[in-house]
Structure formats: structure tokens, C-alpha cells
Design a protein around this motif. Structure first.
Motif, PDB file in Angstrom:
ATOM      1  N   GLN A 215      26.255  28.911  44.702  1.00  0.00           N
ATOM      2  CA  GLN A 215      27.860  28.750  44.316  1.00  0.00           C
ATOM      3  C   GLN A 215      28.192  28.451  42.903  1.00  0.00           C
ATOM      4  OE1 GLN A 215      29.205  26.186  47.449  1.00  0.00           O
ATOM      5  NE2 GLN A 215      29.275  27.750  48.927  1.00  0.00           N
TER       6      GLN A 215
ATOM      7  N   LEU B 279      29.987  30.630  40.136  1.00  0.00           N
ATOM      8  CA  LEU B 279      31.105  29.966  39.303  1.00  0.00           C
ATOM      9  C   LEU B 279      30.883  30.049  37.791  1.00  0.00           C
ATOM     10  CD1 LEU B 279      32.219  27.220  41.610  1.00  0.00           C
ATOM     11  CD2 LEU B 279      33.473  29.439  41.361  1.00  0.00           C
TER      12      LEU B 279
ATOM     13  N   ALA C 114      37.478  38.274  37.789  1.00  0.00           N
ATOM     14  CA  ALA C 114      37.896  37.247  38.798  1.00  0.00           C
ATOM     15  C   ALA C 114      37.712  37.775  40.392  1.00  0.00           C
ATOM     16  CB  ALA C 114      39.134  36.806  38.493  1.00  0.00           C
ATOM     17  N   ILE C 115      38.046  38.930  40.455  1.00  0.00           N
ATOM     18  CA  ILE C 115      38.167  39.487  42.018  1.00  0.00           C
ATOM     19  C   ILE C 115      36.605  39.814  42.355  1.00  0.00           C
ATOM     20  CG2 ILE C 115      40.369  40.286  41.860  1.00  0.00           C
ATOM     21  CD1 ILE C 115      39.307  43.103  41.666  1.00  0.00           C
TER      22      ILE C 115
ATOM     23  N   ILE D 268      35.077  36.232  43.163  1.00  0.00           N
ATOM     24  CA  ILE D 268      35.530  35.931  44.429  1.00  0.00           C
ATOM     25  C   ILE D 268      35.017  36.737  45.732  1.00  0.00           C
ATOM     26  CG2 ILE D 268      37.594  35.539  45.783  1.00  0.00           C
ATOM     27  CD1 ILE D 268      38.919  34.827  43.506  1.00  0.00           C
ATOM     28  N   HIS D 269      34.969  37.977  45.692  1.00  0.00           N
ATOM     29  CA  HIS D 269      34.261  38.981  46.478  1.00  0.00           C
ATOM     30  C   HIS D 269      32.791  38.647  46.990  1.00  0.00           C
ATOM     31  CE1 HIS D 269      34.455  43.097  48.398  1.00  0.00           C
ATOM     32  NE2 HIS D 269      32.926  42.928  48.091  1.00  0.00           N
TER      33      HIS D 269
ATOM     34  N   LEU E 224      32.730  34.358  48.130  1.00  0.00           N
ATOM     35  CA  LEU E 224      33.339  34.387  49.698  1.00  0.00           C
ATOM     36  C   LEU E 224      33.103  35.487  50.658  1.00  0.00           C
ATOM     37  CD1 LEU E 224      36.694  32.924  48.649  1.00  0.00           C
ATOM     38  CD2 LEU E 224      34.725  31.624  49.055  1.00  0.00           C
TER      39      LEU E 224
ATOM     40  N   VAL F 121      39.943  41.798  48.090  1.00  0.00           N
ATOM     41  CA  VAL F 121      40.508  40.654  47.128  1.00  0.00           C
ATOM     42  C   VAL F 121      41.631  41.614  46.453  1.00  0.00           C
ATOM     43  CG1 VAL F 121      40.266  39.015  45.557  1.00  0.00           C
ATOM     44  CG2 VAL F 121      38.300  39.468  47.104  1.00  0.00           C
TER      45      VAL F 121
ATOM     46  N   ILE G 272      42.777  36.743  49.576  1.00  0.00           N
ATOM     47  CA  ILE G 272      41.329  37.262  50.160  1.00  0.00           C
ATOM     48  C   ILE G 272      41.624  37.419  51.554  1.00  0.00           C
ATOM     49  CG2 ILE G 272      39.130  36.114  50.359  1.00  0.00           C
ATOM     50  CD1 ILE G 272      40.313  34.249  47.995  1.00  0.00           C
TER      51      ILE G 272
ATOM     52  N   GLU H 122      36.716  27.689  51.835  1.00  0.00           N
ATOM     53  CA  GLU H 122      37.002  28.977  50.932  1.00  0.00           C
ATOM     54  C   GLU H 122      38.113  28.672  49.896  1.00  0.00           C
ATOM     55  OE1 GLU H 122      35.730  30.292  54.982  1.00  0.00           O
ATOM     56  OE2 GLU H 122      37.288  28.922  54.110  1.00  0.00           O
TER      57      GLU H 122
ATOM     58  N   ALA I 195      37.504  29.114  45.676  1.00  0.00           N
ATOM     59  CA  ALA I 195      38.343  29.856  45.189  1.00  0.00           C
ATOM     60  C   ALA I 195      39.011  29.000  43.928  1.00  0.00           C
ATOM     61  CB  ALA I 195      39.280  30.426  45.777  1.00  0.00           C
TER      62      ALA I 195
ATOM     63  N   ILE J 291      38.169  29.497  40.362  1.00  0.00           N
ATOM     64  CA  ILE J 291      38.100  30.528  39.654  1.00  0.00           C
ATOM     65  C   ILE J 291      39.671  30.857  39.320  1.00  0.00           C
ATOM     66  CG2 ILE J 291      37.964  32.910  39.954  1.00  0.00           C
ATOM     67  CD1 ILE J 291      35.504  32.257  41.633  1.00  0.00           C
TER      68      ILE J 291
END
Length: 533
Positions: free
Chosen positions: A183, A187, A207-208, A211-212, A215, A220, A302, A313, A317, A320
């Protein structure tokens, strides 16, 4: 390059950083297929199952005994009566723990263990040997092949159950540590990617993508708000989507706080939200607002196609989103720069300030310090004036974080930065965050006496705040240690010599009990023991 394609590239780059133990699928070709085998977020409680134990023994009576004993627990059970069958079932079921008989015809337990440990898919499964053998050579061989424990028959039921639980707990702790490491690396990569561009589309795609992967979301979305500075009556513009597809009409109730939505709670949802989940075929959605400064900018969505019990979650997030907000601000500034040549100087100044600012403490960062220190060194060299560096470190800060939590730890660092900023009397003095809980001050035209006054003022200001620190080993309050080094630069000296001497003085201050300062001897450039103060 389309957004769908560029987002897929960003996702594949992020996926490539995962350690082998945390990924079993190839990098996704598009954002529509998340790497579901990655061990990344905390597992959803809805998806958790009782641990699976594979029991291997060629004697049917032994299998019946173990079935009777383990059947009284909540463990799921699988059985194998030969070494080959054990390998096949371990590959297919991937158990959480294996109870393995040592003496078996054909392929014995040692060979089974060896093959399991050679396979990346099964290498991390803990193996406990069960055997009637009392020979020490067998015990040694078992551990050399990778077993975590060795139990002799006839075994004591309660002891075996405790050993099984202990090793399952240890495995879970190891997996959590691996998951957290992944993680943090994701990040880090996402933040680097976000700040590696001033193009808004690229920033949002980075960014997406992060996150995709982080998580393991099914989709997203980022939507920009178009109707003023308040969410009610929002008009939306879809900016980017991990799937490359956009709903025909965007209509949902926006708020200024993070929300968890689920179709299971449809009777409690806003009608627009319920319809939105239905039309997007979403069973669970995490919704997080995005701000640009004080203004509401848009919403991050999300989405998951299956029901979900929410865990951490939102916390994953959040960093980010925080970096995304800064990056959006930077992108907007850059856009203004391109549109208005007359604003060039103002925008460049703002970008430079942001790049030299520590995001947490709002003082100069390491880059800012490096630049300022080189300038002050050159000036002192020309003017033949003393230059002082003070390194400061918060005492027992790890204990503080462990006791009060990272949010309070961040608050403590902000307070320390404020104190250090107030201690010097001149606006030309440099104060910056050096790294972690360590700070640095650069004082031009300042000798040891002047530096000592600044150090005393730092400790006095901090003492007045009386910040509680119950895990401090020698004080009930937060304290700080400082190392001071002064030199009149010459052509034969290297700037890093001064920093190194300050660091050694700081080390001496901490070694002598902390909550104090030490001054390095000016005449000694090779880092002798700091003077007592």
C-alpha cells in the motif's frame, strides 16, 4: 492518446511494482479488469472466511482422529492421503495451514514440504509436521525444508490446537505487514505520478489508476462540479473514468463529506442516489469530495459491483485525494499561466512555493533547505562570516506516534515547526523540515553564542506549550534535542562537513539523555565529540 488508453498504461505501471507474493495475474490491459489477486487493501469483512487447513496423512485412522478434533473448531478442512494428492490440493485450494505427516510411502513429508516451498504459489503456507518419529535428524530436516513447527504423535489435542492458532495468527500478521508495505509503495508511486505532470487529464488518470489498483475497485470515476461552490442542485461534468465509459446522465446527491453507499440500504438513500446506483449497476460506492483550496471542486466515486462491508477504503484513498487536490491546484495555476502571459511571474512564484513547501508542516522542505544552504554557504564564503547549522530532532517521536496515533503525531510536528519558525529573530534565517521528525535551521552571520541563544529559545518556547508525552522516557512533555555546528567557510571546506558536524552533535545530545543541545567544536572538521552544554 485517449484517456482510456493512458489510464490503462498508468494502471499497468502501478501493477508492476507489486511484489511477486502479492500478484498472480498479469498486468491488466485496460482499467476494466482490476488485479483481483493482489493482496492490497484490508480484506472486506463480507469476503472473509474461516481459515482452511489441509491435513495430510496416509493412515485413514489418523485422518479420522484429526477430523474429529478439528471438526470441533471453526476451521474449514481438506484432506489428502498421499504426497502427490497433497501437492494437488495445496495448488487448487491454497490452504492457510498444512498439517503434514512425515513418514508416508512414495513421496514422504519432507519431499512434499520441499516442493511446496519451491513453488511461489504455496511457498508462504505454514507447514506443521505431525509424526511419530522422535529422531532429532527428522526434526532438523523438517525445519531445514521450511516447516514452522514439529509435533510428535501421540499429540496432545489442546497443544496442537494452540500451535495451529499461533501459526495462523503469525501468518496473518505477516500478510498484514506485506499488505501495508505494498500500500505504501503504491501510494508513493501515485503521489510521484500525480506531481510528475501539470496536465489535468494526466493527473486525474494517475489518481484513478492508483485508486483502482490500491482498492481493487470495479470502476473509479471523477466528476467535476459545475454549478457554483455548493453541492445542492449540482450540475456535473464527467472528467475521467477507469473503464473509459461514461454514464449517459450524471445525477446524484453531492455532499461535502465522505459517504459510503450500498444498495442494501436503498430505502434510506436519496432517490437520486438510489437511481444512480441502479443505472450504473453499482452495489456499493465510496464517495469522496474533492476541494481546490476552500472551494468544492468535484467528487471521486469508487464503485463495486458486489455488496461490500466497508473497512479502511476511505483511509487508503484519503492521501491520494489530498495530493490530487494539490495537483489540481497546480494544474489550474499552470493553465492560467498558459492562458495569461501577464500572470507568468505570479504563477511561477506559486508553483515554486508549492514545490519548496512541506505539505504537512507548511515550512520549507528538504529541497528548499538544500537550495538555501548552498546560497548561504557561498555568501559566507565570500564575506568570511560565520555560518551556523542547527539540526533538531523530536525526542521519542516513534513512541509518541505509537501512543497517540499518527494524526496527533502530525499535529505535534506542525507545532514543532511553528516553534522553530518563531525562535530565530531574523526573517533571513532558514527553517525547514529535514526529514521525518528532524528539522534544520541555517543561521547566517551567527556564531556559537548566537546559535546557543536560538537553541535555548526553541526549548523555552516548546516547554511553555507543555505538550503531553506520556511515553517519553524522561519527561512528561514533548522535548527536542539539538545539534549545533558553526564554521567560517573556506575554499578547502565542503558544505556537507558542517551538516555532518551538526548531526554528530545532535547524536551526542541524544546519547546524553535528550532534551538538550550540543555544540560541535568549530576547529574540528572531522566530527569530534560535541562540547558539553
Amino acid at each position: 492518446m485517449g484517456w482510456k488508453h493512458s489510464t490503462g498504461i498508468a494502471c499497468r505501471r502501478l501493477f508492476s511494482i507489486l511484489p511477486r507474493c502479492c500478484r498472480q495475474l498479469p498486468p491488466p490491459q485496460t482499467m476494466t479488469t482490476p488485479p483481483t489477486s493482489c493482496i492490497i487493501p484490508e480484506p472486506s469483512p463480507l469476503a472473509e472466511a474461516n481459515p482452511l487447513i489441509l491435513v495430510v496423512d496416509d493412515v485413514a485412522a489418523n485422518l479420522r482422529i484429526l477430523r474429529s478434533l478439528l471438526g470441533q473448531t471453526n476451521y474449514r478442512l481438506s484432506f489428502a492421503s498421499s504426497g502427490q494428492q497433497a501437492l494437488e490440493r495445496a495448488q487448487a485450494a491454497h490452504p492457510d495451514l498444512i498439517l503434514l505427516d512425515l513418514m508416508m510411502p512414495g513421496m514422504d513429508g519432507l519431499e512434499v514440504c520441499k516442493r511446496l516451498k519451491q513453488d511461489a504459489q504455496t511457498a508462504d503456507i505454514p507447514i506443521i509436521f505431525l509424526t511419530a518419529s522422535q529422531e532429532i535428524e527428522h526434526v532438523v530436516d523438517a525445519f531445514q525444508e521450511g516447516a514452522v513447527d514439529y509435533v510428535t504423535k501421540p499429540f496432545r489435542a489442546q497443544e496442537l490446537l494452540v500451535r495451529i492458532k499461533t501459526h495462523l495468527d503469525l501468518t496473518q500478521l505477516r500478510q498484514r505487514a506485506q499488505r501495508r508495505a505494498v500500500q505504501e509503495e503504491i501510494l508513493r508511486q501515485v503521489v510521484v505520478g500525480i506531481h510528475g505532470s501539470l496536465d489535468l487529464k494526466e493527473i486525474l488518470n494517475q489518481a484513478i489508476a492508483g485508486i483502482h489498483v490500491l482498492l481493487q475497485a470495479d470502476r473509479v470515476l471523477i466528476c467535476q462540479h459545475l454549478s457554483g461552490d455548493k453541492p445542492p442542485g449540482a450540475q456535473w461534468q464527467m472528467v475521467t473514468s477507469s473503464s473509459g465509459e461514461f454514464p449517459p446522465e450524471i445525477k446524484f446527491a453531492a455532499t461535502l463529506t465522505t459517504q459510503h453507499l450500498s444498495v442494501d440500504d436503498s430505502e434510506f438513500l436519496d432517490p437520486d442516489d438510489a437511481l444512480w446506483l441502479q443505472e450504473t449497476q453499482t452495489a456499493a460506492e465510496l464517495r469522496s469530495p474533492i476541494f481546490m483550496g476552500q472551494d468544492f471542486w468535484g467528487t471521486l466515486l469508487i464503485q463495486y459491483q458486489r455488496p461490500r462491508c466497508w473497512g479502511g477504503e476511505a483511509a487508503l484513498a484519503r492521501p491520494i485525494v489530498a495530493q490530487l487536490e494539490i495537483a489540481i491546484h497546480q494544474a489550474q495555476l499552470y493553465r492560467q499561466l498558459a492562458d495569461t502571459v501577464g500572470q507568468l511571474e505570479t504563477v511561477n512564484h506559486e508553483l515554486t512555493r508549492l514545490s519548496n513547501l512541506d505539505g504537512l508542516t507548511q515550512i520549507g522542505n528538504r529541497r528548499f533547505f538544500d537550495t538555501q544552504f548552498q546560497q548561504e554557504w557561498a555568501r559566507s564564503l565570500r564575506e568570511k562570516q560565520p555560518l551556523t547549522v542547527i539540526l533538531a530532532d523530536v525526542d521519542y517521536f516513534k513512541n509518541y506516534n505509537d501512543t497517540y496515533g499518527h494524526l496527533e503525531g502530525d499535529r505535534c510536528l506542525k507545532i514543532i515547526a511553528h516553534v522553530l519558525g518563531k525562535a530565530p529573530r531574523r526573517t533571513t534565517d532558514v527553517v525547514a523540515r529535514y526529514g521525518g521528525e528532524e528539522f534544520v535551521m541555517v543561521l547566517a552571520n551567527t556564531d556559537e553564542t548566537g546559535a546557543e541563544h536560538v537553541a535555548l529559545r526553541v526549548q523555552e518556547l516548546l516547554h511553555q506549550l507543555n505538550l503531553p508525552h506520556i511515553s517519553h522516557q524522561s519527561s512528561p512533555c514533548v522535548t527536542i534535542s539539538l545539534g549545533i555546528a558553526t564554521a567560517i567557510p573556506t575554499q578547502s571546506m565542503h558544505p556537507m562537513d558542517l551538516i555532518d558536524r551538526a548531526d554528530k552533535a545532535l547524536y551526542q545530545a541524544k546519547a546524553d539523555g535528550r532534551n538538550r543541545y550540543k555544540i560541535a567544536p568549530r576547529s574540528d572538521l572531522d566530527g569530534a565529540t560535541a562540547q558539553e552544554n
